[in-house]
Design an enzyme around this catalytic site. Structure first.
Site, PDB file in Angstrom:
ATOM      1  N   ARG A 197      47.254  50.946  52.278  1.00  0.00           N
ATOM      2  CA  ARG A 197      46.535  49.707  51.926  1.00  0.00           C
ATOM      3  C   ARG A 197      46.739  49.483  50.426  1.00  0.00           C
ATOM      4  O   ARG A 197      46.119  50.158  49.603  1.00  0.00           O
ATOM      5  CB  ARG A 197      45.037  49.867  52.218  1.00  0.00           C
ATOM      6  CG  ARG A 197      44.696  50.375  53.606  1.00  0.00           C
ATOM      7  CD  ARG A 197      43.196  50.533  53.778  1.00  0.00           C
ATOM      8  NE  ARG A 197      42.591  51.417  52.792  1.00  0.00           N
ATOM      9  CZ  ARG A 197      42.410  52.722  52.950  1.00  0.00           C
ATOM     10  NH1 ARG A 197      42.772  53.316  54.072  1.00  0.00           N
ATOM     11  NH2 ARG A 197      41.850  53.438  51.995  1.00  0.00           N
ATOM     12  N   HIS A 252      39.333  56.894  52.222  1.00  0.00           N
ATOM     13  CA  HIS A 252      39.691  56.283  50.936  1.00  0.00           C
ATOM     14  C   HIS A 252      39.590  57.344  49.843  1.00  0.00           C
ATOM     15  O   HIS A 252      38.603  58.075  49.776  1.00  0.00           O
ATOM     16  CB  HIS A 252      38.730  55.125  50.641  1.00  0.00           C
ATOM     17  CG  HIS A 252      39.124  54.289  49.465  1.00  0.00           C
ATOM     18  ND1 HIS A 252      40.371  53.714  49.352  1.00  0.00           N
ATOM     19  CD2 HIS A 252      38.443  53.916  48.352  1.00  0.00           C
ATOM     20  CE1 HIS A 252      40.429  53.024  48.213  1.00  0.00           C
ATOM     21  NE2 HIS A 252      39.281  53.134  47.587  1.00  0.00           N
ATOM     22  N   ASP A 274      31.993  27.097  27.593  1.00  0.00           N
ATOM     23  CA  ASP A 274      33.137  26.340  28.080  1.00  0.00           C
ATOM     24  C   ASP A 274      34.238  26.146  27.039  1.00  0.00           C
ATOM     25  O   ASP A 274      35.257  25.521  27.335  1.00  0.00           O
ATOM     26  CB  ASP A 274      32.690  24.934  28.530  1.00  0.00           C
ATOM     27  CG  ASP A 274      31.362  24.985  29.252  1.00  0.00           C
ATOM     28  OD1 ASP A 274      31.348  25.468  30.381  1.00  0.00           O
ATOM     29  OD2 ASP A 274      30.339  24.577  28.655  1.00  0.00           O
ATOM     30  N   LYS A 276      41.467  41.158  49.458  1.00  0.00           N
ATOM     31  CA  LYS A 276      40.023  40.899  49.336  1.00  0.00           C
ATOM     32  C   LYS A 276      39.747  40.236  47.987  1.00  0.00           C
ATOM     33  O   LYS A 276      40.610  40.238  47.097  1.00  0.00           O
ATOM     34  CB  LYS A 276      39.239  42.202  49.486  1.00  0.00           C
ATOM     35  CG  LYS A 276      39.532  43.270  48.452  1.00  0.00           C
ATOM     36  CD  LYS A 276      38.987  44.612  48.905  1.00  0.00           C
ATOM     37  CE  LYS A 276      39.410  45.716  47.967  1.00  0.00           C
ATOM     38  NZ  LYS A 276      38.295  46.423  47.369  1.00  0.00           N
ATOM     39  N   CYS A 285      32.063  30.405  23.552  1.00  0.00           N
ATOM     40  CA  CYS A 285      30.978  29.600  24.134  1.00  0.00           C
ATOM     41  C   CYS A 285      31.130  29.575  25.657  1.00  0.00           C
ATOM     42  O   CYS A 285      32.069  30.132  26.207  1.00  0.00           O
ATOM     43  CB  CYS A 285      31.030  28.173  23.602  1.00  0.00           C
ATOM     44  SG  CYS A 285      31.157  28.044  21.821  1.00  0.00           S
ATOM     45  N   TYR A 288      28.532  29.645  17.441  1.00  0.00           N
ATOM     46  CA  TYR A 288      27.130  30.076  17.485  1.00  0.00           C
ATOM     47  C   TYR A 288      26.903  31.237  16.530  1.00  0.00           C
ATOM     48  O   TYR A 288      27.730  32.143  16.412  1.00  0.00           O
ATOM     49  CB  TYR A 288      26.759  30.532  18.903  1.00  0.00           C
ATOM     50  CG  TYR A 288      26.572  29.389  19.876  1.00  0.00           C
ATOM     51  CD1 TYR A 288      25.565  28.458  19.687  1.00  0.00           C
ATOM     52  CD2 TYR A 288      27.402  29.266  20.983  1.00  0.00           C
ATOM     53  CE1 TYR A 288      25.382  27.409  20.581  1.00  0.00           C
ATOM     54  CE2 TYR A 288      27.223  28.234  21.884  1.00  0.00           C
ATOM     55  CZ  TYR A 288      26.210  27.303  21.674  1.00  0.00           C
ATOM     56  OH  TYR A 288      26.038  26.274  22.563  1.00  0.00           O
ATOM     57  N   ARG A 343      30.953  56.622  49.978  1.00  0.00           N
ATOM     58  CA  ARG A 343      30.591  55.210  50.125  1.00  0.00           C
ATOM     59  C   ARG A 343      30.148  54.955  51.561  1.00  0.00           C
ATOM     60  O   ARG A 343      28.966  54.941  51.842  1.00  0.00           O
ATOM     61  CB  ARG A 343      31.802  54.351  49.726  1.00  0.00           C
ATOM     62  CG  ARG A 343      31.470  52.977  49.257  1.00  0.00           C
ATOM     63  CD  ARG A 343      32.548  52.352  48.406  1.00  0.00           C
ATOM     64  NE  ARG A 343      33.863  52.280  49.008  1.00  0.00           N
ATOM     65  CZ  ARG A 343      34.923  51.713  48.434  1.00  0.00           C
ATOM     66  NH1 ARG A 343      34.796  51.179  47.227  1.00  0.00           N
ATOM     67  NH2 ARG A 343      36.093  51.691  49.016  1.00  0.00           N
TER      68      ARG A 343
END
Ligand SMILES: Cc1ncc(COP(=O)(O)O)c(C=O)c1O
Length: 389
Positions: A223, A170, A315, A42, A313, A267, A140
């Site tokens: 799992r 689970h 990027d 997942k 930053c 910054y 859940r």
């Protein structure tokens, strides 16, 4: 595997398919013979790439796959994966027919859901394979007692729209050293399973921590997610099998400069040099999932340790080098370069005050994934571009 897609930035994640194969095989070989391994792929295989990981895991001995969403399951089917796939989360009952047509198994535990799903099935659909989900303490989704279970089992077994394929629960605390809660859940699940009229094909409860740390949690399927990626299930209860980290993250210097004492970086002018220093800029930032909390984190530049200086930053990020290095020098943010320095996913998780799962899931679609076997590049998955440029 698509080996054609290009990428045009010097930041990439490397996915070591040899390591993935070995991790899955080692875990598989350590399980009882009759226990089937479902690989958890997942969330784009925890950020590693669902299709590539699914293929490799199945090759290495996984019996099937688990995902969280129907869309994730359908995407794998569209790419040609025909192994058993179980969706772990609830799907909309109105989508039952889509799941059935693609032979995708889904959880069930509510009468209303089953009735609506039954109505949504179309003539000619194969039966929808369902796994009854039991909530034994995770809080859940799932049914909680024998009365509900018997009702649901009876309804499924007497309705041609459905095939009862599995039952599962689970664990909430399988990775903790304190065992009482785990044992309570295990006991509750065993009781529910034993009250079924006919046991289905798959009975499963264990995640990685269950499968690797609790021999009594296996039933006939497990799992396994985090452990196949070579990441630790928990610090508190380390498993006996230590896998190899599959994920690494790299970039390259795009700019280098010498700065003088008193000059500032980033910054807020958040970092100020005390003496002459070599500062490099790397093209990675929080929009890639390389989060601002990683300010100060070490990286590896040409085998040497360097540190992030100033604020990260969107990027770009600046690092302080131990000495001059040219533009193009490889910088590793997670993983190693063959020197003594190695950065684990867990080290990054600790800095981010989170768990290893969140780190690889957070490095997002802007970062192309390069699939490798040894040093051989097998393909690139760049979600920003769909075709060769
Ligand atoms: C229901 C369920 N089963 C299995 C897994 C796999 O867990 P792990 O990655 O700890 O092995 C998860 C992961 O969150 C899950 O939600």
């Amino acid at each position: 595997m698509n080996g054609k897609t290009q990428y045009f930035r010097d930041t990439w994640a490397e996915i070591d398919l040899d390591a993935l194969y070995k991790n899955v095989k080692t875990i598989r070989d350590g399980l009882p013979r009759e226990t089937k391994l479902f690989a958890a792929v997942k969330a784009n295989a925890y950020g590693h790439g669902d299709f590539q990981i699914a293929q490799e895991a199945l090759k290495a001995g996984a019996h099937g796959l688990v995902v969280a969403l129907l869309d994730e399951a359908l995407a794998l089917r569209q790419k040609g994966i025909d192994a058993p796939i179980l969706v772990l989360g609830l799907i909309r009952p109105t989508d039952a027919s889509v799941a059935a047509r693609h032979h995708i198994s889904v959880p069930a535990f509510q009468m209303d859901w089953l009735k609506e799903a039954s109505q949504a099935m179309e003539s000619g659909d194969p039966p929808l394979k369902v796994h009854i989900k039991c909530d034994t303490g995770m809080g859940r989704i799932g049914l909680k007692n024998e009365k509900e279970l018997k009702e649901i089992e009876h309804y499924i077994n007497n309705n041609d729209s459905f095939e009862l394929e599995g039952i599962f629960t689970h664990f909430a605390t399988a990775d903790q050293s304190e065992e009482n809660y785990y044992l309570q859940q295990l006991g509750a699940f065993k009781k529910l399973v034993s009250s079924l009229e006919t046991p289905p094909e798959y009975v499963h409860a264990a995640n990685s921590a269950g499968a690797l740390c609790h021999n009594d949690s296996m039933f006939n399927a497990v799992r396994v997610g985090i452990a196949i990626y070579g990441l630790s299930t928990s610090q508190e209860r380390p498993p006996h099998i230590k896998g190899k980290q599959v994920f690494s993250l790299h970039t390259a210097i795009v700019h280098v400069k010498k700065i003088q004492p008193g000059e500032c970086i980033g910054y807020g002018a958040g970092y100020q040099a005390k003496k002459e220093e070599w500062i490099a800029t790397i093209p990675v930032g929080y929009a890639d999932g390389w989060l601002r909390m990683l300010e100060g984190q070490r990286v590896i530049a040409d085998g040497h340790r360097a540190n992030i200086v100033g604020r990260i930053c969107m990027d770009q990020t600046m690092i302080k080098l131990p000495h001059y290095m040219p533009v193009g020098t490889k910088v590793t943010l997670i993983g190693g370069q063959g020197s003594d320095e190695f950065i684990t996913v867990e080290e990054i998780a600790e800095k981010l005050q989170t768990i290893n799962y969140e780190v690889t899931c957070t490095i997002n679609f802007r970062v192309p994934r390069l699939y490798k076997r040894g040093s051989r590049l097998l393909g690139v998955d760049n979600k920003l571009l769909s075709e060769d440029e």
